[in-house]
Structure formats: structure tokens, C-alpha cells
Design a protein around this motif. Sequence first.
Motif, short mmCIF file in Angstrom:
data_model
loop_
_atom_site.label_atom_id
_atom_site.label_comp_id
_atom_site.label_asym_id
_atom_site.label_seq_id
_atom_site.Cartn_x
_atom_site.Cartn_y
_atom_site.Cartn_z
N TRP A 178 46.77 38.73 43.75
CA TRP A 178 45.47 38.54 44.42
C TRP A 178 44.49 39.29 43.53
CZ3 TRP A 178 44.92 39.57 50.38
CH2 TRP A 178 43.64 39.24 50.80
N VAL A 179 43.62 38.55 42.84
CA VAL A 179 42.83 39.11 41.74
C VAL A 179 41.35 39.20 42.11
CG1 VAL A 179 42.27 38.86 39.29
CG2 VAL A 179 44.47 38.02 40.15
N PHE A 180 40.72 40.29 41.69
CA PHE A 180 39.29 40.50 41.90
C PHE A 180 38.63 40.65 40.54
CE2 PHE A 180 41.62 41.88 45.57
CZ PHE A 180 40.89 41.37 46.64
N VAL A 181 37.67 39.76 40.25
CA VAL A 181 37.04 39.72 38.93
C VAL A 181 35.55 39.99 39.06
CG1 VAL A 181 38.78 38.13 38.02
CG2 VAL A 181 36.68 37.22 39.02
N PRO A 223 44.05 48.72 30.95
CA PRO A 223 43.04 49.54 30.27
C PRO A 223 42.03 48.66 29.52
CG PRO A 223 45.23 50.44 29.91
CD PRO A 223 45.44 49.11 30.59
N GLY A 224 40.78 48.94 29.73
CA GLY A 224 39.73 48.21 29.03
C GLY A 224 39.36 46.88 29.64
N GLN A 225 40.05 46.49 30.71
CA GLN A 225 39.76 45.21 31.36
C GLN A 225 39.03 45.46 32.69
OE1 GLN A 225 40.21 42.29 29.91
NE2 GLN A 225 41.10 43.30 28.12
N PRO A 226 38.06 44.61 33.03
CA PRO A 226 37.23 44.89 34.22
C PRO A 226 37.79 44.36 35.53
CG PRO A 226 36.37 42.99 33.06
CD PRO A 226 37.54 43.47 32.24
N TYR A 227 38.91 43.65 35.49
CA TYR A 227 39.42 43.07 36.72
C TYR A 227 40.56 43.92 37.29
CZ TYR A 227 42.74 41.20 33.28
OH TYR A 227 43.64 41.09 32.25
N TYR A 228 40.79 43.76 38.58
CA TYR A 228 41.86 44.46 39.29
C TYR A 228 42.61 43.44 40.13
CZ TYR A 228 39.81 48.93 37.99
OH TYR A 228 39.35 50.00 37.26
N TRP A 229 43.83 43.76 40.49
CA TRP A 229 44.60 42.84 41.30
C TRP A 229 45.50 43.58 42.27
CZ3 TRP A 229 45.82 43.78 36.14
CH2 TRP A 229 47.10 44.29 35.91
N LEU A 230 45.96 42.84 43.27
CA LEU A 230 46.98 43.33 44.18
C LEU A 230 48.27 42.58 43.91
CD1 LEU A 230 45.19 43.50 47.67
CD2 LEU A 230 45.51 45.32 45.99
N GLU A 231 49.38 43.27 44.00
CA GLU A 231 50.70 42.66 43.93
C GLU A 231 51.60 43.37 44.94
OE1 GLU A 231 52.60 43.22 40.12
OE2 GLU A 231 51.41 45.01 39.74
#
Length: 223
Positions: free
Chosen positions: A163-166, A145-153
Motif C-alpha cells: 500500500w504505497v503513498f507517493v 533512502p533518497g526516495q520520497p515515497y513510503y509504503w505499508l506491507e
Amino acid sequence: MSVARFKDLCVDVSCPSAMVAFWGRVLGLTSPADNPNVLVGEVPEKTIWMCQVPEPRTVKQRVHLDVQTGSIDGLVREGATVQSPATEEQHWTVMEDPEGGEFCGFVRDTVPAYRLMELVVDSADPEAQARWWAGVVGGDVGSRPGQPYYWLENVPGLPFPYWVFVPVPEAKTVKNRIHWDVTAPALQPVLDAGATLLRPKDDEIGWHVCADPEGNEFCVFLS
């Protein structure tokens, strides 16, 4: 349902022998005597190909590796350069490999034998990218929450945890110097998912070169 599976990583380099030696020590991988331009681990998915290219690095890499280390000084002794030291707000050190490619070092009290922690991809829309790749190779999409990045696990076959997308403001302008390969039973489902075919398999190459919705190159090997 996923249509492909993660296969391995590829890094564009000017001097394969120097980069194999550097990244082998940094990541805890080895190079087989009969193929000195590749790094391997105990499973095929840990393979990293060092691909010699004529063009040098000219812009900030949109794909980089995050590695675990016992100390930043240790990475410097291996040949890395500190670009931006860790701070209270930024718990990692931005570094450059011997050819200027960015990577991040995360200091840990306990360091595993295989030290690649995550693959990081600059993105215009990190959530869309994470969800697209989850649809292609599987895995779970994560966020805070509140963070702009997403990741796969939990991606099948992925040999590192994340695997991170920023998010970044700048657009992609040149071919990525780090890309990933996937295997798939057929190419068409990958294209139907939204990939673009850049170069089909031919007499010179035994794989299809594609791009994801934001233009990141990846190769599809038919299984």
C-alpha cells in the motif's frame, strides 16, 4: 495496536457491467451470478465493488491500482489505453481503463493468478500518511533512502503486497473514485486516531463514511 482491519476496495464507475468485465480479466477476479456489480476472489478481502455514480472522471485519480501483466499489449487488447510507455527510468506503463481511470502495468515474466500488486495513493506527506494508516490497520512502514515515497506491507488482511503513498504537488479537489473499506469493533477509536466522520451510518447506508487526515474517503463497517 491497530483499531481496524482492511476489508475491500470500491471503484466509482459509470457502467458497472463494462468495468466488472474489464477489471475481472485484468486482475484475475470473477463476478458471481447473483451480484454482477462486484468482483470476488478466493478470500473476502479481494472483493472489489463497482459502484455506479452519475459524475464522470474529471481529474487525475489520487488513488490508483498497480497490476502485474504478461504484456502491455495484452492489457490493450482487454480495453486499456497506454498513457505513458515504460522507459529505462520508469519501469512501468501508465495506462487508462475504459472509463479513463489511471492504473499502472508492470510486465512480469511470471504472472500470478491474482494480479493486483499494490494500491497507490497520492499524498502531500507520504510518510505521515503511511504512519497514520499503519496505526489504524497495522503493518510495517517501508521506505528507501533518497526516495520520497513510503509504503505499508504485512498489513493484516491486505490481499496485495504493498500500500504505497507517493508525493504529489496538487491538492485533492474531488471525491476519490477508488476507496477502501475497513472493519472495526467501534467507530470512536478510528475517530480518535484522527479520522473525520463525513456521514454516519443511517437508514440508507449500513456503514460510516470517514476521511483520513488528507481527506481520502474510506468506509468503516462495524464488526
